[in-house]
Enzyme design. Structure first.
Site, PDB file in Angstrom:
ATOM      1  N   TYR A 141     -10.777   5.349  -9.807  1.00 31.99           N
ATOM      2  CA  TYR A 141     -10.493   6.094 -11.037  1.00 31.99           C
ATOM      3  C   TYR A 141     -11.130   5.439 -12.260  1.00 31.99           C
ATOM      4  O   TYR A 141     -11.380   6.102 -13.265  1.00 31.99           O
ATOM      5  CB  TYR A 141      -8.976   6.153 -11.290  1.00 31.99           C
ATOM      6  CG  TYR A 141      -8.248   7.230 -10.538  1.00 31.99           C
ATOM      7  CD1 TYR A 141      -8.243   7.261  -9.157  1.00 31.99           C
ATOM      8  CD2 TYR A 141      -7.536   8.210 -11.226  1.00 31.99           C
ATOM      9  CE1 TYR A 141      -7.557   8.240  -8.464  1.00 31.99           C
ATOM     10  CE2 TYR A 141      -6.848   9.192 -10.550  1.00 31.99           C
ATOM     11  CZ  TYR A 141      -6.860   9.207  -9.173  1.00 31.99           C
ATOM     12  OH  TYR A 141      -6.175  10.178  -8.498  1.00 31.99           O
ATOM     13  N   LYS A 186      -8.022   0.933   3.798  1.00 32.22           N
ATOM     14  CA  LYS A 186      -9.059   1.449   4.706  1.00 32.22           C
ATOM     15  C   LYS A 186      -9.970   0.256   4.992  1.00 32.22           C
ATOM     16  O   LYS A 186     -11.162   0.269   4.685  1.00 32.22           O
ATOM     17  CB  LYS A 186      -9.788   2.621   4.017  1.00 32.22           C
ATOM     18  CG  LYS A 186     -10.820   3.328   4.870  1.00 32.22           C
ATOM     19  CD  LYS A 186     -10.224   4.250   5.908  1.00 32.22           C
ATOM     20  CE  LYS A 186     -11.323   4.806   6.809  1.00 32.22           C
ATOM     21  NZ  LYS A 186     -10.786   5.578   7.955  1.00 32.22           N
ATOM     22  N   ASP A 219      -5.841   6.822   6.855  1.00 27.33           N
ATOM     23  CA  ASP A 219      -5.891   8.080   7.620  1.00 27.33           C
ATOM     24  C   ASP A 219      -4.706   8.154   8.591  1.00 27.33           C
ATOM     25  O   ASP A 219      -4.028   9.175   8.699  1.00 27.33           O
ATOM     26  CB  ASP A 219      -7.244   8.261   8.332  1.00 27.33           C
ATOM     27  CG  ASP A 219      -7.745   7.015   9.046  1.00 27.33           C
ATOM     28  OD1 ASP A 219      -7.101   5.946   8.927  1.00 27.33           O
ATOM     29  OD2 ASP A 219      -8.777   7.098   9.737  1.00 27.33           O
ATOM     30  N   ASP A 243      -2.291   8.625  -4.758  1.00 27.21           N
ATOM     31  CA  ASP A 243      -2.284   9.969  -5.341  1.00 27.21           C
ATOM     32  C   ASP A 243      -2.189  11.006  -4.221  1.00 27.21           C
ATOM     33  O   ASP A 243      -1.348  11.911  -4.243  1.00 27.21           O
ATOM     34  CB  ASP A 243      -3.568  10.169  -6.154  1.00 27.21           C
ATOM     35  CG  ASP A 243      -3.636  11.546  -6.790  1.00 27.21           C
ATOM     36  OD1 ASP A 243      -2.614  12.001  -7.325  1.00 27.21           O
ATOM     37  OD2 ASP A 243      -4.719  12.172  -6.744  1.00 27.21           O
ATOM     38  N   ASP A 247       1.324  13.526  -2.834  1.00 26.31           N
ATOM     39  CA  ASP A 247       1.357  15.001  -2.789  1.00 26.31           C
ATOM     40  C   ASP A 247       1.735  15.438  -1.373  1.00 26.31           C
ATOM     41  O   ASP A 247       2.521  16.370  -1.179  1.00 26.31           O
ATOM     42  CB  ASP A 247      -0.003  15.613  -3.167  1.00 26.31           C
ATOM     43  CG  ASP A 247      -0.142  15.868  -4.671  1.00 26.31           C
ATOM     44  OD1 ASP A 247       0.500  15.145  -5.450  1.00 26.31           O
ATOM     45  OD2 ASP A 247      -0.892  16.792  -5.060  1.00 26.31           O
TER      46      ASP A 247
END
Ligand code: NAD
Ligand code: IPM
Ligand code: MN
Length: 354
Positions: A141, A186, A219, A243, A247
């Site tokens: 970001y 990751k 993942d 983020d 959701d």
């Protein structure tokens, strides 16, 4: 003692859900004598329209001087063609960075009365009580980015210090809960994630040996969140993974409109906002679910005003409304008459036992 609260209603459903949260805070303040004082300021698209910038200097100064900041949501199609430097979201990111809010707490709890609303099987939802701690002021970001001709890049950068501080914040929270922490990265692909895993492992081993620690690749974590959500206690992860995963996690509770958040730094004002956006598809219809906003107000009471009892009373009032079968459109069952945003807020006020 007084607490000054800056309210950034923002765009789309932001003002609609903020109004309900502020109403609840006002009632709490007068009943529990908390001395909350509210000041409205502009952020996002509303600020672009009024003064040409998504984070006006005046807003930033007011937020820095406040005890806490409450935000509805920013953004919407109206500003999607704005120059990238002055998109509404830039205002929010700038505010998080300027206030040093590196730890974004996003609790996800399933509410028994809403089990049927989640697309997941009910038995998987029993006992789900997760706290995602999302790193909020670093990563992709905020890295260098550019666009030239037919190419573009965004860079993800993290320092050891940035990883340490958010892992420590998450680990302290895990200690006050069920003592388990899951760090998500990751590391099989990304250097920032290798640094993340190394640093997290060291911090947990040397400073929090009492915690049960798990590391997951992002993942797989997205899958485990659906297959065994009740196994998780605190999850800590970098900015973009957090983020996306939250959701996804909102569907454990049943709707994007349900989840609150608190963004905290080292002292200074906290920022409290529902995790959802400006929901342009339902804006202006009095249809948004104000639970995420009202529960964010509860987090404000807890973290910025030291008013635990008041926070619990607000959470209990929301539970009581949902327990009574009162629903906004997003969580209503087929054929059920849905309450509007304002009527739902009123129902919460009526059940506020303070
Ligand atoms: P969104 O969260 O606004 O909406 C996603 C879906 O969830 C929509 O179908 C929406 O109707 C529903 N939803 C969201 N909040 C709800 C609520 N309170 N009650 C009932 N349903 C609700 O995400 P989006 O559509 O991808 O983004 C819209 C805009 O919001 C974009 O401009 C985005 O940048 C911005 N955004 C802002 C924030 C923020 O201010 N913190 C967060 C996310 C997205
Ligand atoms: C959120 C939002 C923001 C984010 C956007 C609007 C910048 O999606 O608060 O979750 O990605 O952090
Ligand atoms: Mn988001």
């Amino acid at each position: 003692m007084t607490h000054s609260i800056v309210v950034l209603a923002g765009d789309g459903v932001g003002p609609e859900v903020s109004a309900q949260a502020v109403r609840v805070l006002e009632a709490v303040s007068s009943r529990a004598n908390l001395g909350l004082e509210f000041e409205a300021a502009l952020l996002g698209g509303a600020a672009i329209d009024a003064v040409g910038h998504p984070l006006p200097d005046e807003t930033l100064a007011a937020c820095k001087a406040a005890s806490a900041v409450f935000l509805g949501a920013v953004g919407g199609p109206k500003w999607d063609t704005a120059p990238v430097e002055i998109r509404p979201e830039v205002g929010l990111l700038g505010l998080r960075k300027e206030l040093g809010l590196f730890a974004n707490l996003r609790p996800i709890k399933t509410i028994p009365a809403l089990a049927a609303v989640s697309p997941l099987k009910n038995e998987r939802l029993e006992g789900v009580d997760i706290l995602v701690v999302r790193e909020l002021t670093g990563g992709i970001y905020f890295g260098k980015r550019a666009r030239s001709g037919s190419a573009a890049f965004d860079t993800c950068e993290y320092t050891v210090g940035e990883i340490e501080r958010v892992c420590r914040a998450a680990a302290r929270l895990a200690r006050s809960r069920r003592g388990k922490i899951t760090s998500i990265d990751k590391f099989n692909v990304l250097d920032t994630s290798r640094l993340w895993r190394e640093t997290a492992t060291r911090v947990f081993r040397s400073e929090f040996p009492d915690l049960e620690v798990e590391h997951l690749l992002v993942d797989a974590a997205a899958m485990h969140l659906l297959s065994r959500p009740a196994d998780f206690d605190v999850m800590v992860t970098e900015n973009m993974f957090g983020d996306i995963l939250t959701d996804e996690a909102s569907m454990l509770a049943g709707s994007m409109g349900l989840l609150p958040s608190a963004s905290l730094g080292d002292g200074g004002p906290g920022l409290y906002e529902p995790i959802h956006g400006s929901a342009p598809d339902i804006a202006g219809q009095d249809a948004a679910n104000p639970c995420g906003a009202i529960l964010s107000a509860a987090m404000l009471l807890r973290h910025s005003c030291g008013a635990d009892e008041a926070a619990l009373a607000v959470e209990a009032a929301v539970d009581a409304v949902l327990g009574a079968g009162i629903r906004t459109r997003d969580i209503a069952s087929a054929g059920q008459t849905a309450f509007g945003t304002t009527a739902f807020g009123q129902a919460v006020l009526e059940r506020l036992a303070l």
